[in-house]
Write an enzyme that holds these catalytic residues in place. Structure first.
Site, PDB file in Angstrom:
ATOM      1  N   PRO A 118      35.072  -0.461   4.960  1.00  0.00           N
ATOM      2  CA  PRO A 118      33.921  -1.378   5.024  1.00  0.00           C
ATOM      3  C   PRO A 118      32.966  -0.979   6.148  1.00  0.00           C
ATOM      4  O   PRO A 118      33.399  -0.634   7.249  1.00  0.00           O
ATOM      5  CB  PRO A 118      34.565  -2.743   5.304  1.00  0.00           C
ATOM      6  CG  PRO A 118      35.988  -2.606   4.887  1.00  0.00           C
ATOM      7  CD  PRO A 118      36.353  -1.178   5.135  1.00  0.00           C
ATOM      8  N   THR A 121      32.216  -2.522  10.447  1.00  0.00           N
ATOM      9  CA  THR A 121      33.379  -3.340  10.795  1.00  0.00           C
ATOM     10  C   THR A 121      34.139  -2.791  11.995  1.00  0.00           C
ATOM     11  O   THR A 121      35.208  -3.306  12.328  1.00  0.00           O
ATOM     12  CB  THR A 121      34.353  -3.445   9.604  1.00  0.00           C
ATOM     13  OG1 THR A 121      34.629  -2.132   9.114  1.00  0.00           O
ATOM     14  CG2 THR A 121      33.775  -4.301   8.493  1.00  0.00           C
ATOM     15  N   SER A 124      35.887   2.666  12.326  1.00  0.00           N
ATOM     16  CA  SER A 124      35.705   4.123  12.446  1.00  0.00           C
ATOM     17  C   SER A 124      35.504   4.826  11.110  1.00  0.00           C
ATOM     18  O   SER A 124      36.122   5.852  10.823  1.00  0.00           O
ATOM     19  CB  SER A 124      36.879   4.754  13.205  1.00  0.00           C
ATOM     20  OG  SER A 124      36.893   4.304  14.525  1.00  0.00           O
ATOM     21  N   GLY A 125      34.608   4.275  10.318  1.00  0.00           N
ATOM     22  CA  GLY A 125      34.305   4.878   9.024  1.00  0.00           C
ATOM     23  C   GLY A 125      33.610   6.219   9.124  1.00  0.00           C
ATOM     24  O   GLY A 125      33.896   7.141   8.354  1.00  0.00           O
ATOM     25  N   SER A 126      32.694   6.360  10.081  1.00  0.00           N
ATOM     26  CA  SER A 126      31.960   7.625  10.225  1.00  0.00           C
ATOM     27  C   SER A 126      32.887   8.755  10.646  1.00  0.00           C
ATOM     28  O   SER A 126      32.871   9.842  10.061  1.00  0.00           O
ATOM     29  CB  SER A 126      30.836   7.472  11.259  1.00  0.00           C
ATOM     30  OG  SER A 126      29.849   6.579  10.807  1.00  0.00           O
ATOM     31  N   SER A 127      33.714   8.495  11.653  1.00  0.00           N
ATOM     32  CA  SER A 127      34.586   9.563  12.141  1.00  0.00           C
ATOM     33  C   SER A 127      35.662   9.923  11.127  1.00  0.00           C
ATOM     34  O   SER A 127      36.164  11.049  11.119  1.00  0.00           O
ATOM     35  CB  SER A 127      35.212   9.192  13.487  1.00  0.00           C
ATOM     36  OG  SER A 127      35.889   7.968  13.419  1.00  0.00           O
ATOM     37  N   ALA A 128      36.006   8.990  10.237  1.00  0.00           N
ATOM     38  CA  ALA A 128      36.976   9.312   9.181  1.00  0.00           C
ATOM     39  C   ALA A 128      36.410  10.382   8.246  1.00  0.00           C
ATOM     40  O   ALA A 128      37.114  11.320   7.855  1.00  0.00           O
ATOM     41  CB  ALA A 128      37.343   8.058   8.394  1.00  0.00           C
ATOM     42  N   ASP A 171      39.285   6.879  18.756  1.00  0.00           N
ATOM     43  CA  ASP A 171      39.316   6.780  17.297  1.00  0.00           C
ATOM     44  C   ASP A 171      39.659   8.119  16.659  1.00  0.00           C
ATOM     45  O   ASP A 171      40.451   8.203  15.715  1.00  0.00           O
ATOM     46  CB  ASP A 171      37.955   6.315  16.759  1.00  0.00           C
ATOM     47  CG  ASP A 171      37.501   5.013  17.386  1.00  0.00           C
ATOM     48  OD1 ASP A 171      38.292   4.413  18.142  1.00  0.00           O
ATOM     49  OD2 ASP A 171      36.362   4.601  17.132  1.00  0.00           O
TER      50      ASP A 171
END
Length: 356
Positions: A118, A121, A124-128, A171
């Site tokens: 999501p 939130t 750490s969506g970008s670094s994933a 992260d």
């Protein structure tokens, strides 16, 4: 046409929860983080004639039904998708290999990505996305054995810094390592080694945890925080409080090892309270604060998973309290999920080239 004998490569990188000690990773502190199996990003690398970064059909949208659609989309999703992240890690990876005299074979590829993490939130969506892409390139160029595990989070962070994303190593470390990781970012380590000391812990030490987030996290704090500048200016309150936050991770490690869940709950609450005292309510945002306070109303411990947008909660009194937590959060309009932890992602080969 090139001979596409090489198979497609696909890697997954997971969201993360900062359990204790954040945000002291940016201030030479200590943290404990876990890899969150509930959400992930995937990147696929396919050999191709030209090097292509493929836009995502939803996250990199450039065609809209109307101007209303465009504006609503930008307000909810922002201006940026994942294409710039993939481009940035390609650049950083190439420059790193050149500087380290790591030869890269010829041949091009197409990178594409998908994610169910999501947005906005603090998971750490970008670094994933960047982490998964780095893993693809390590395998495509067959240089995984030449890039030490401890250095990979630095490459991910450098790619994000390239885009003006302000973040710390925490992260990226747990996304590379997986599992549950204690991290020591002591300045002497960072100056000498260029990275922290990262110690994996047994994920079975964790009690049941819950992830809480808002479906539309619009209020993420509207006031720019002055904490970083005050820390640089050697503000006594910020320095001493941040040291206390860092020590929470040290105490938390002992509490986990001793299975002292009452202590763990106390430390989680203290972690957020110290953050709040430094950053202030205006910077944290009313919705984020409510997300922490609702679990506490039923006696659960709660704190941010990152810098806001999602919360991790622990119910020291057990399942009945967890049911009340679920009810209270749903009544407040929040989504609640039991935390699923990813085991360690490191292979035997990774461990062999570890420099610590």
């Amino acid at each position: 046409m090139m001979d596409q004998v090489a198979a497609a490569i696909e890697h997954k990188a997971y969201a993360r929860i900062g359990l204790l000690g954040n945000p002291s990773d940016v201030y030479y502190g200590n943290t404990i983080s876990l890899s969150l199996a509930n959400f992930w990003a995937t990147v696929k690398l396919e050999p191709s004639d030209q090097l292509v970064i493929r836009p995502h059909p939803a996250h990199d949208l450039v065609q809209f039904d109307s101007i209303d659609h465009l504006v609503n989309r930008l307000q909810s999703e922002g201006y940026y998708g994942g294409v710039r992240l993939l481009m940035a890690i390609c650049k950083i990876f190439y420059k790193y290999c050149k500087a380290e005299n790591i030869a890269l074979h010829g041949g091009n590829f197409t990178l594409s990505y998908d994610t169910n993490i999501p947005r906005q939130t603090g998971l750490s969506g970008s670094s994933a996305i960047v982490c998964a892409a780095l893993n693809c390139m390590l395998d495509f160029y067959k240089v995984r054995h030449l890039v030490k595990v401890e250095e990979r989070p630095n490459l991910i962070l450098e790619a994000e810094k390239e885009l003006g994303i302000v973040a710390g190593l925490q992260d990226r470390v747990v996304q590379v390592y997986g599992g549950l990781v204690f991290m020591d970012f002591n300045k002497s380590h960072m100056d000498k080694l260029g990275h922290g000391i990262y110690t994996q812990m047994d994920i079975s030490l964790l009690p049941p945890l819950y992830l809480i987030y808002a479906e539309n996290p619009s209020d993420s704090g509207k006031v720019h925080s002055t904490v970083r500048q005050r820390w640089l200016d050697e503000d006594e309150f910020i320095r001493s409080t941040m040291n206390e936050v860092a020590n929470i991770a040290v105490e938390g490690r002992q509490a986990l090892l001793a299975k002292d869940h009452a202590k763990l709950a106390s430390l989680m609450n203290r972690n957020f309270d110290l953050r709040r005292s430094m950053f202030g309510d205006d910077a944290l945002g009313a919705l984020n604060i409510k997300m922490v306070e609702v679990p506490r109303q039923v006696g659960a411990a709660s704190k941010f998973t990152g810098s806001g947008g999602a919360v991790v909660a622990f119910c020291p009194d057990g399942p009945e309290q967890a049911t009340r937590l679920q009810d209270a959060c749903e009544k407040a309009g929040f989504i609640v999920q039991p935390v699923q932890v990813v085991p360690s992602l490191l292979t035997e080969a990774d461990l062999k080239i570890s420099s610590s």
